[in-house]
Motif scaffolding. Structure first.
Motif, PDB file in Angstrom:
ATOM      1  N   THR A  84       0.871  -1.169   0.000  1.00  0.00           N
ATOM      2  CA  THR A  84       0.000   0.000   0.000  1.00  0.00           C
ATOM      3  C   THR A  84       0.906   1.216   0.000  1.00  0.00           C
ATOM      4  O   THR A  84       1.748   1.372   0.876  1.00  0.00           O
ATOM      5  N   GLY A  85       0.747   2.050  -1.008  1.00  0.00           N
ATOM      6  CA  GLY A  85       1.605   3.218  -1.138  1.00  0.00           C
ATOM      7  C   GLY A  85       0.834   4.405  -1.666  1.00  0.00           C
ATOM      8  O   GLY A  85      -0.397   4.382  -1.752  1.00  0.00           O
ATOM      9  N   SER A  89       6.756  -5.744   5.454  1.00  0.00           N
ATOM     10  CA  SER A  89       5.818  -5.862   6.577  1.00  0.00           C
ATOM     11  C   SER A  89       5.273  -4.481   6.906  1.00  0.00           C
ATOM     12  O   SER A  89       6.024  -3.604   7.355  1.00  0.00           O
ATOM     13  N   ARG A  90       3.986  -4.321   6.668  1.00  0.00           N
ATOM     14  CA  ARG A  90       3.352  -3.041   6.993  1.00  0.00           C
ATOM     15  C   ARG A  90       3.286  -2.891   8.501  1.00  0.00           C
ATOM     16  O   ARG A  90       2.979  -3.850   9.225  1.00  0.00           O
ATOM     17  N   ILE A  91       3.562  -1.702   8.989  1.00  0.00           N
ATOM     18  CA  ILE A  91       3.585  -1.445  10.426  1.00  0.00           C
ATOM     19  C   ILE A  91       2.215  -0.915  10.834  1.00  0.00           C
ATOM     20  O   ILE A  91       1.880   0.248  10.586  1.00  0.00           O
ATOM     21  N   GLY A  92       1.413  -1.806  11.407  1.00  0.00           N
ATOM     22  CA  GLY A  92       0.061  -1.447  11.846  1.00  0.00           C
ATOM     23  C   GLY A  92      -0.795  -0.940  10.700  1.00  0.00           C
ATOM     24  O   GLY A  92      -0.718  -1.454   9.579  1.00  0.00           O
ATOM     25  N   ASP A  93      -1.590   0.074  10.976  1.00  0.00           N
ATOM     26  CA  ASP A  93      -2.441   0.692   9.963  1.00  0.00           C
ATOM     27  C   ASP A  93      -1.780   1.930   9.361  1.00  0.00           C
ATOM     28  O   ASP A  93      -2.442   2.732   8.708  1.00  0.00           O
ATOM     29  N   THR A  94      -0.498   2.086   9.607  1.00  0.00           N
ATOM     30  CA  THR A  94       0.220   3.242   9.081  1.00  0.00           C
ATOM     31  C   THR A  94       0.649   2.956   7.645  1.00  0.00           C
ATOM     32  O   THR A  94       0.398   1.886   7.105  1.00  0.00           O
ATOM     33  N   PHE A  95       1.344   3.902   7.047  1.00  0.00           N
ATOM     34  CA  PHE A  95       1.895   3.716   5.712  1.00  0.00           C
ATOM     35  C   PHE A  95       3.352   3.283   5.762  1.00  0.00           C
ATOM     36  O   PHE A  95       3.992   3.119   4.740  1.00  0.00           O
TER      37      PHE A  95
END
Length: 125
Positions: free
Chosen positions: A28-29, A69-75
């Motif tokens: 997601t970017g 690995s995405r960190i939580g719901d952050t970007f």
């Protein structure tokens, strides 16, 4: 580096947020450069770059993981992979970025680092 990305989701609430799939990697970017309309479930050529707001820190990892690995719901993402002898990162997709140029002393090793955001540039064919 140029990739063919499948658009998985375009967020209607957050302008420029796009989720893409490149091979087996889902990211997601931000589509900060998008010179044409895009649609979900269609593929487009893109390039990837990183936004790093604080000081960049890359460390050698103990294992041999290749992942985003995405960190939580952050970007933000923690990215792990092999930093090749050519200064490219193999994290199940090959990433070329000038940020790796200063780390030739760990070329050939598995590394990990954090980025605050992944930027997606949609390219003309």
């Amino acid at each position: 580096m140029k990739y063919l990305a499948l658009i998985k989701k375009i967020n209607c609430d957050i302008e420029e947020e796009v989720t893409v799939k490149i091979g087996d990697v889902i990211l997601t970017g931000f589509a900060n450069i998008c010179p044409y309309p895009i649609e979900e479930d269609k593929s487009y050529p893109i390039s990837i770059s990183f936004t790093i707001l604080d000081e960049f820190e890359i460390v050698e990892q103990q294992g041999q993981e290749k992942q985003f690995s995405r960190i939580g719901d952050t970007f933000a993402y923690e990215i792990s992979g092999l930093l090749t002898e050519q200064g490219l990162l193999d994290a199940n997709i090959i990433i070329e970025d000038e940020v790796f140029e200063d780390y030739s002393y760990i070329y050939g090793k598995y590394v990990k680092f954090k980025v605050d955001r992944i930027s997606l540039e949609f390219l003309e064919d």
